[in-house]
Motif scaffolding. Structure first.
Motif, PDB file in Angstrom:
ATOM      1  N   ASN A  55       4.797  10.054   2.251  1.00  0.00           N
ATOM      2  CA  ASN A  55       5.893  11.024   2.244  1.00  0.00           C
ATOM      3  C   ASN A  55       6.487  11.161   0.832  1.00  0.00           C
ATOM      4  OD1 ASN A  55       6.376  11.624   5.225  1.00  0.00           O
ATOM      5  ND2 ASN A  55       6.351   9.397   5.235  1.00  0.00           N
ATOM      6  N   THR A  56       7.241  12.251   0.586  1.00  0.00           N
ATOM      7  CA  THR A  56       7.804  12.477  -0.737  1.00  0.00           C
ATOM      8  C   THR A  56       8.802  11.386  -1.106  1.00  0.00           C
ATOM      9  OG1 THR A  56       9.698  13.779   0.041  1.00  0.00           O
ATOM     10  CG2 THR A  56       7.613  14.968  -0.346  1.00  0.00           C
ATOM     11  N   VAL A  57       9.079  11.270  -2.405  1.00  0.00           N
ATOM     12  CA  VAL A  57      10.059  10.293  -2.868  1.00  0.00           C
ATOM     13  C   VAL A  57      11.418  10.545  -2.225  1.00  0.00           C
ATOM     14  CG1 VAL A  57      11.335   9.447  -4.865  1.00  0.00           C
ATOM     15  CG2 VAL A  57       8.887   9.859  -5.046  1.00  0.00           C
ATOM     16  N   ASP A  58      11.838  11.794  -2.184  1.00  0.00           N
ATOM     17  CA  ASP A  58      13.148  12.119  -1.615  1.00  0.00           C
ATOM     18  C   ASP A  58      13.240  11.683  -0.157  1.00  0.00           C
ATOM     19  OD1 ASP A  58      15.778  13.494  -1.768  1.00  0.00           O
ATOM     20  OD2 ASP A  58      14.866  14.837  -0.300  1.00  0.00           O
ATOM     21  N   ALA A  59      12.189  11.945   0.606  1.00  0.00           N
ATOM     22  CA  ALA A  59      12.190  11.539   2.014  1.00  0.00           C
ATOM     23  C   ALA A  59      12.150  10.021   2.146  1.00  0.00           C
ATOM     24  CB  ALA A  59      11.008  12.173   2.740  1.00  0.00           C
ATOM     25  N   GLN A  60      11.364   9.347   1.295  1.00  0.00           N
ATOM     26  CA  GLN A  60      11.325   7.885   1.325  1.00  0.00           C
ATOM     27  C   GLN A  60      12.708   7.301   1.069  1.00  0.00           C
ATOM     28  OE1 GLN A  60       8.668   5.611   1.599  1.00  0.00           O
ATOM     29  NE2 GLN A  60       6.946   7.017   1.695  1.00  0.00           N
ATOM     30  N   LEU A  61      13.425   7.874   0.099  1.00  0.00           N
ATOM     31  CA  LEU A  61      14.754   7.357  -0.228  1.00  0.00           C
ATOM     32  C   LEU A  61      15.733   7.549   0.924  1.00  0.00           C
ATOM     33  CD1 LEU A  61      15.107   8.478  -3.953  1.00  0.00           C
ATOM     34  CD2 LEU A  61      14.817   6.157  -3.090  1.00  0.00           C
ATOM     35  N   LYS A  62      15.628   8.652   1.626  1.00  0.00           N
ATOM     36  CA  LYS A  62      16.516   8.883   2.764  1.00  0.00           C
ATOM     37  C   LYS A  62      16.304   7.867   3.874  1.00  0.00           C
ATOM     38  CE  LYS A  62      17.071  13.880   2.132  1.00  0.00           C
ATOM     39  NZ  LYS A  62      16.681  15.217   2.637  1.00  0.00           N
ATOM     40  N   THR A  63      15.080   7.346   3.989  1.00  0.00           N
ATOM     41  CA  THR A  63      14.796   6.422   5.082  1.00  0.00           C
ATOM     42  C   THR A  63      14.941   4.956   4.695  1.00  0.00           C
ATOM     43  OG1 THR A  63      12.414   6.425   4.581  1.00  0.00           O
ATOM     44  CG2 THR A  63      13.205   8.042   6.167  1.00  0.00           C
ATOM     45  N   ARG A  64      14.992   4.647   3.406  1.00  0.00           N
ATOM     46  CA  ARG A  64      14.998   3.228   3.020  1.00  0.00           C
ATOM     47  C   ARG A  64      16.323   2.554   3.317  1.00  0.00           C
ATOM     48  NH1 ARG A  64      17.137   1.878  -2.201  1.00  0.00           N
ATOM     49  NH2 ARG A  64      15.819   0.037  -2.170  1.00  0.00           N
ATOM     50  N   ASN A  65      17.377   3.326   3.502  1.00  0.00           N
ATOM     51  CA  ASN A  65      18.695   2.789   3.845  1.00  0.00           C
ATOM     52  C   ASN A  65      19.086   3.351   5.208  1.00  0.00           C
ATOM     53  OD1 ASN A  65      21.699   2.900   4.053  1.00  0.00           O
ATOM     54  ND2 ASN A  65      21.626   1.918   2.054  1.00  0.00           N
ATOM     55  N   LYS A  66      19.321   2.479   6.179  1.00  0.00           N
ATOM     56  CA  LYS A  66      19.579   2.934   7.541  1.00  0.00           C
ATOM     57  C   LYS A  66      20.846   3.782   7.643  1.00  0.00           C
ATOM     58  CE  LYS A  66      17.274  -1.132   9.508  1.00  0.00           C
ATOM     59  NZ  LYS A  66      15.948  -0.588   9.269  1.00  0.00           N
ATOM     60  N   MET A  67      21.828   3.535   6.772  1.00  0.00           N
ATOM     61  CA  MET A  67      23.030   4.365   6.798  1.00  0.00           C
ATOM     62  C   MET A  67      22.732   5.750   6.245  1.00  0.00           C
ATOM     63  SD  MET A  67      26.111   4.099   7.891  1.00  0.00           S
ATOM     64  CE  MET A  67      27.035   5.621   8.128  1.00  0.00           C
ATOM     65  N   TRP A  68      21.886   5.825   5.221  1.00  0.00           N
ATOM     66  CA  TRP A  68      21.511   7.133   4.683  1.00  0.00           C
ATOM     67  C   TRP A  68      20.792   7.950   5.765  1.00  0.00           C
ATOM     68  CZ3 TRP A  68      19.095   5.602  -0.724  1.00  0.00           C
ATOM     69  CH2 TRP A  68      20.084   4.975  -1.497  1.00  0.00           C
ATOM     70  N   GLN A  69      19.941   7.287   6.538  1.00  0.00           N
ATOM     71  CA  GLN A  69      19.289   7.969   7.661  1.00  0.00           C
ATOM     72  C   GLN A  69      20.327   8.559   8.613  1.00  0.00           C
ATOM     73  OE1 GLN A  69      16.468   5.889  10.037  1.00  0.00           O
ATOM     74  NE2 GLN A  69      15.468   4.862   8.314  1.00  0.00           N
ATOM     75  N   LEU A  70      21.266   7.726   9.017  1.00  0.00           N
ATOM     76  CA  LEU A  70      22.264   8.168   9.989  1.00  0.00           C
ATOM     77  C   LEU A  70      23.087   9.339   9.469  1.00  0.00           C
ATOM     78  CD1 LEU A  70      23.436   4.667  11.247  1.00  0.00           C
ATOM     79  CD2 LEU A  70      22.189   6.366  12.583  1.00  0.00           C
ATOM     80  N   GLN A  71      23.389   9.325   8.176  1.00  0.00           N
ATOM     81  CA  GLN A  71      24.135  10.443   7.586  1.00  0.00           C
ATOM     82  C   GLN A  71      23.370  11.748   7.764  1.00  0.00           C
ATOM     83  OE1 GLN A  71      24.383   8.841   3.656  1.00  0.00           O
ATOM     84  NE2 GLN A  71      26.250   7.673   4.032  1.00  0.00           N
ATOM     85  N   GLU A  72      22.068  11.721   7.458  1.00  0.00           N
ATOM     86  CA  GLU A  72      21.259  12.932   7.573  1.00  0.00           C
ATOM     87  C   GLU A  72      21.100  13.363   9.032  1.00  0.00           C
ATOM     88  OE1 GLU A  72      20.266  14.639   4.945  1.00  0.00           O
ATOM     89  OE2 GLU A  72      21.111  13.120   3.592  1.00  0.00           O
TER      90      GLU A  72
END
Length: 320
Positions: free
Chosen positions: A110-127
Motif C-alpha cells: 500500500n502507499t506510504v500515506d495509507a501505511q502511515l494512517k494504519t500504523r497508529n490505531k488512533m490515526w485509524q480511528l480518526q479516519e
C-alpha cells in the motif's frame, strides 16, 4: 528457479516487481511466503524479494539512488508489495525507505500515506470516524501522565487497553474495574501511548477478519479465543472458522473501512456489536490469511497486474 529445499531464488538482476519484507534473517510469515512464491511463478526473473536491511538509499550528484549493501545500483521497481507490519514500522527507518521508493517512481501496495494512517490505531480511528463508520468509543492522550489519565472521570470500565502501535494481539488486555486499571498503569510502557476503548461485550473473544483487495472482499474468517479470553489468538489455542460471504453486511463495512484509509490491500477486524451489526476494531495494512482463503493470492496478483498495466507493462504467462 528454486533450490531443492524450496527456498526463494537469490536476486541475480534488477526486477520490476518487488515484495519488500523487514529483515532477511527473520523467516517470512506463511502468508507472505506463499504470496512470494506465487509472484515468482508469475513474473519469473522480473520478481524479487528484498528486505529492508539489505538496502541503502540516498542522493548522488543530485539524483535519488537505491543500492545494495554489496554495492550494486538498483533501479526503482515498477511495483512494490509492502509486507512490513505497519504498527512497529519506524519513521526514520522503514518509512523513509518507502518514501524514497515512491519518490523514485515506484507504485507501492500500500502507499506510504495509507501505511502511515494504519500504523497508529488512533490515526485509524480518526479516519474511520470521519468517514462515518462505526467504531468503539475510545480515549487516548498526548503528554498527560498515564497515572492521571486512568483517574479521568471520562474513562469508564470495563475497557480494553491497547498500545497504539501493537500488533498480532500484543499489548492488549481487558480492565474490568477502575482498581485494576489504576494498578497496572504504572507497569505500562511509556514509549507509546495507549488507547482505552469501549468493551464490545457481545464480541468478547470473537473477531471477524475480512481481507479486502482493490475494494473487493476476498476472504473472511471468524477467530474465537480459548477459555473466554479477550483476544482471539490462534497461536494460543484459538479457533478459526472460514466464513467468506456468510456476513455480507460485515464485508461491505470492511470495504468501506479500507477505502476510508486509502488502502489497496488490507485485513479488517470487525467486532460483533450484535449478531447482525458490526463495528470496526482495526485495519491491518499487512494482513495474514488462513490457508483455506484461496482467493486472496490470486486477487493480490491481479492487483499488481493492474498496477503494472497502468504503467504500460504487461503481465507474462506463468513460468514453467
Amino acid at each position: 528457479m528454486f533450490a531443492q529445499d524450496g527456498a526463494l531464488p537469490a536476486v541475480a538482476s534488477p526486477a520490476d516487481v518487488w515484495l519488500l519484507a523487514r529483515q532477511q534473517l527473520a523467516p517470512l510469515h506463511r502468508s507472505t511466503r506463499e504470496l512470494a512464491l506465487a509472484l515468482a511463478d508469475t513474473y519469473g526473473p522480473r520478481f524479487a524479494v528484498w528486505y529492508t536491511d539489505e538496502l541503502l538509499f540516498g542522493v548522488d550528484d543530485g539524483r535519488l539512488v537505491l543500492r545494495t549493501l554489496g554495492g550494486m545500483d538498483l533501479p526503482a521497481p515498477e511495483v512494490v508489495c509492502v509486507r512490513q507490519l505497519a504498527g512497529p514500522m519506524q519513521n526514520d527507518r522503514e518509512v523513509t525507505l518507502l518514501r524514497h521508493l515512491e519518490r523514485m517512481g515506484s507504485t507501492l501496495i500500500n502507499t506510504v500515506d495509507a501505511q502511515l494512517k494504519t500504523r497508529n490505531k488512533m490515526w485509524q480511528l480518526q479516519e474511520l470516524a470521519l468517514a462515518d463508520l462505526p467504531v468503539p468509543d475510545t480515549l487516548s492522550y498526548a503528554t498527560a501522565p498515564l497515572e492521571g489519565v486512568v483517574h479521568s472521570p471520562h474513562l469508564g470500565t470495563p475497557c480494553v487497553v491497547k498500545s497504539v502501535s501493537g500488533s498480532k494481539g500484543g499489548q492488549v488486555f481487558l480492565a474490568h474495574d477502575p482498581r485494576l486499571l489504576r494498578a497496572v498503569a504504572g507497569s505500562l510502557s511509556q514509549d507509546v501511548p495507549f488507547l482505552f476503548q469501549e468493551h464490545v461485550t457481545h464480541s468478547h473473544g470473537r473477531v471477524l477478519r475480512v481481507v479486502v483487495v482493490d475494494d473487493e472482499p476476498v476472504g473472511a474468517v471468524v477467530h474465537a479465543s480459548r477459555n473466554g479470553t479477550l483476544t482471539a489468538n490462534i497461536s494460543r489455542g484459538g479457533s478459526a472458522t472460514l466464513c467468506t460471504s456468510r456476513y455480507p453486511q460485515a464485508e461491505e463495512l470492511a470495504v468501506r473501512a479500507v477505502r476510508a484509509l486509502g488502502l489497496d490491500f488490507a485485513g479488517v477486524d470487525l467486532l460483533f456489536a450484535s449478531e447482525d451489526t458490526y463495528t470496526v476494531c482495526e485495519v491491518n495494512a499487512v494482513p495474514g490469511w488462513r490457508p483455506g482463503m484461496t482467493a486472496v493470492i490470486p486477487a493480490v496478483t491481479a492487483c499488481i497486474a493492474r498496477r503494472l498495466s497502468a504503467r504500460g507493462y504487461t503481465t507474462p504467462p506463468p513460468t514453467v
